[in-house]
Motif scaffolding. Structure first.
Motif, PDB file in Angstrom:
ATOM      1  N   SER A 209       0.921  -1.381   0.014  1.00  0.00           N
ATOM      2  CA  SER A 209      -0.096   0.105  -0.038  1.00  0.00           C
ATOM      3  C   SER A 209       0.655   1.272  -0.068  1.00  0.00           C
ATOM      4  O   SER A 209       2.065   1.219   0.438  1.00  0.00           O
ATOM      5  N   ILE A 210       0.232   2.325  -0.426  1.00  0.00           N
ATOM      6  CA  ILE A 210       0.813   3.662  -0.256  1.00  0.00           C
ATOM      7  C   ILE A 210      -0.316   4.430   0.323  1.00  0.00           C
ATOM      8  O   ILE A 210      -1.578   4.633   0.013  1.00  0.00           O
ATOM      9  N   THR A 211       0.069   5.356   1.554  1.00  0.00           N
ATOM     10  CA  THR A 211      -0.735   6.006   2.215  1.00  0.00           C
ATOM     11  C   THR A 211      -0.485   7.432   2.239  1.00  0.00           C
ATOM     12  O   THR A 211       0.430   8.021   2.320  1.00  0.00           O
ATOM     13  N   PHE A 212      -1.623   8.423   2.384  1.00  0.00           N
ATOM     14  CA  PHE A 212      -1.637   9.695   2.511  1.00  0.00           C
ATOM     15  C   PHE A 212      -2.555  10.301   3.140  1.00  0.00           C
ATOM     16  O   PHE A 212      -3.489   9.673   3.451  1.00  0.00           O
ATOM     17  N   GLU A 213      -2.345  11.537   3.802  1.00  0.00           N
ATOM     18  CA  GLU A 213      -3.264  12.290   4.765  1.00  0.00           C
ATOM     19  C   GLU A 213      -3.467  13.512   4.091  1.00  0.00           C
ATOM     20  O   GLU A 213      -2.801  14.065   3.343  1.00  0.00           O
ATOM     21  N   ALA A 214      -4.661  14.032   4.536  1.00  0.00           N
ATOM     22  CA  ALA A 214      -5.007  15.233   4.015  1.00  0.00           C
ATOM     23  C   ALA A 214      -3.975  16.343   4.334  1.00  0.00           C
ATOM     24  O   ALA A 214      -3.831  16.596   5.312  1.00  0.00           O
ATOM     25  N   ASN A 215      -3.977  17.476   3.458  1.00  0.00           N
ATOM     26  CA  ASN A 215      -3.094  18.625   3.659  1.00  0.00           C
ATOM     27  C   ASN A 215      -4.068  19.722   4.084  1.00  0.00           C
ATOM     28  O   ASN A 215      -4.475  20.499   3.162  1.00  0.00           O
ATOM     29  N   ASP A 216      -4.349  19.973   5.416  1.00  0.00           N
ATOM     30  CA  ASP A 216      -5.039  20.742   5.651  1.00  0.00           C
ATOM     31  C   ASP A 216      -4.670  22.322   5.550  1.00  0.00           C
ATOM     32  O   ASP A 216      -5.788  23.279   5.573  1.00  0.00           O
TER      33      ASP A 216
END
Length: 518
Positions: A209-216
């Motif tokens: 997998s490759i994971t990302f989080e929101a850039n607030d």
């Protein structure tokens, strides 16, 4: 060439009402039909794809690579789906000198990288110089290399100096991701991607997998999603099963057969990616025994039953054609598109002229029923006119390696893109077509001359350009080292709960406005 506009958040191509679903009624406009009261914020979007990330070829444009660059990075301009009229993104305005030898680009002054550092003109210079390195497999590297000077004295503007006019400078600005000059090692190894985009890279687990989080802090507004996960699922039918069971929300590619089944289920949508043009073709490595004879390549072009492949394998999704251009391209020519139609007698006559022909390997990518079925049809078609082949199944990574390195050693079945850009981009950049180094190992002075003429145009829509594109098309058809089968737009499969997403011409998903909700 000049563009300036007020900057506002781009309207998504896909709203709560289907805009381009196969079998659905198209609706006018681009805005979502659901008001903000119906938006459900939060959640992690799960994307299924068969091929893992290959950091060394992040620019090469596979679906996984494109997903990463689309989530993490921004480009200077955007092309709309159905035209070549650029729109602002990180650049607010641009002007190309009449002689095509310089260009000024004005930048936004409110953009930061994910680590908080402000983006400046020096980052744009670094990004283009990095992309220009031929070892990195950026398909517009030759265009990037034409830029010989950078004036970055203004942190929010830069002036480019070019060694020659080029018709596809704006294509370059649409394609090059603006990367962080301080974290290149992580960019090269897949351990750190520090961009300016709507999502921050968090982790790559190879093969998983490759994971990302929101850039607030995203300059165009915080995303509604909490994050995104790209899940590597090599088997196509397993991906379909996981979409149906709710383990996945998006498939970056879907077979026509599966699309037919999913579109009848109200829980899913099949989305035609307008502007993401794909051409399916037979490639011929002219360094392989027999294939250096253009008569044999032309015989193959006449022998293949394109209509059968399109109808039986791809369920009629697309249009048969010898040339790759979409209808909005200035190089599109409906008449020339039918230069090679099924003509077994003509194919046999050319085979007789050639004489003894060795058995030719015919490669295709495993994991795709369509690729295998297409290869089987082509094998039978060629046998019918006296050309024997042996099928060679290859995994995706090996196919990509052969595509870049020109090491197929015979015939191959594959799909390509980049015809949706300015016509000079395909023959100067795309691996199958590059006039100076291509997958077919086809090097020809007349072809190079036609490509150079189209490439050096200051105005890619002029009368002079029209004549140049005719000459280019004649070279492509006459030499038949890339034998077109059919052209089609890309397709996605999604849960019906996904709304307000978009994509670039390169098939990079734009999830900056996307949300999950009923």
């Amino acid at each position: 060439m000049f563009s300036r506009s007020s900057l506002r958040r781009r309207s998504p191509l896909w709203g709560a009402v289907a805009l381009s679903v196969v079998g659905s009624v198209a609706v006018a406009g681009c805005s979502s039909a659901v008001g903000q009261a119906g938006v459900a914020e939060g959640g992690v979007l799960r994307i299924g794809e068969g091929m893992d990330l290959v950091p060394a070829s992040i620019y090469a444009g596979s679906l996984t690579q494109a997903a990463v660059t689309g989530l993490v990075y921004d480009t200077l301009i955007d092309y709309p789906a159905d035209s070549l009229d650029p729109e602002p993104h990180l650049a607010t305005a641009w002007e190309v000198a009449p002689d095509g030898l310089s260009a000024r680009i004005d930048l936004r002054d409110d953009v930061t990288f994910h680590d908080g550092r402000p983006m400046t003109s020096a980052d744009v210079e670094f990004s283009i110089r990095t992309y220009a390195d031929p070892q990195r497999a950026g398909q517009l590297a030759r265009t990037a290399a034409l830029i010989t000077g950078y004036d970055t004295s203004d942190p929010h503007a830069l002036v480019l100096t070019l060694s020659q006019p080029t018709a596809n400078l704006l294509d370059l600005l649409d394609l090059v991701p603006i990367i962080d000059r301080n974290t290149l090692t992580g960019f090269e190894t897949g351990t750190s991607y520090n961009g300016t985009g709507a999502f921050r890279f968090t982790e790559w687990k190879p093969g998983t997998s490759i994971t990302f989080e929101a850039n607030d802090e995203y300059w165009d507004g915080a995303p509604k999603l909490d994050g995104v996960e790209i899940v590597i699922v090599p088997d196509a039918q397993t991906r379909i099963s996981q979409l149906r069971s709710g383990q996945l929300d998006v498939l970056l590619a879907v077979s026509p057969r599966d699309a037919d089944q999913l579109e009848s289920d109200p829980n899913f949508r099949i989305v035609d990616q307008a502007g993401v043009e794909r051409t399916w073709y037979v490639g011929a490595d002219v360094s392989a025994p027999g294939l250096n004879d253009v008569r044999l390549r032309q015989a193959i072009a006449y022998a293949v039953d394109r209509d059968r492949i399109l109808e039986d394998v791809y369920r009629g999704h697309g249009d048969v054609g010898n040339l790759p251009w979409p209808e909005y391209s200035p190089a599109y020519d409906a008449g020339l598109n039918s230069t090679y139609t099924l003509d077994q007698d003509r194919a046999r006559a050319l085979v007789a002229e050639v004489g003894e022909i060795p058995v030719l390997p015919l490669s295709y990518a495993t994991g795709s029923i369509e690729a295998e079925s297409t290869a089987q049809i082509i094998q039978a078609d060629l046998a019918a006119v006296g050309i024997e082949t042996t099928l060679v199944p290859l995994d995706g990574a090996t196919s990509l390696k052969n595509l870049i390195g020109g090491t197929f050693g015979g015939l191959w079945v594959y799909g390509h893109t980049y015809a949706q850009y300015t016509p000079a981009t395909l023959p100067t950049s795309a691996f199958p077509f590059n006039a100076y180094k291509n997958t077919s190992n086809f090097i020809d002075a007349d072809y190079q001359r036609a490509v150079e003429t189209a490439w050096r145009l200051a105005d890619p829509k002029s009368d002079e350009a029209e004549a140049a594109y005719r000459a280019l098309n004649d070279e492509l058809l006459g030499n038949a080292f890339v034998i077109g089968l059919h052209n089609a737009t890309g397709q996605l499969a999604t849960t019906a709960d996904l709304h307000d997403f978009d994509w670039s011409k390169k098939a990079e998903l734009d999830l900056s406005d996307a949300y999950l909700g009923g």
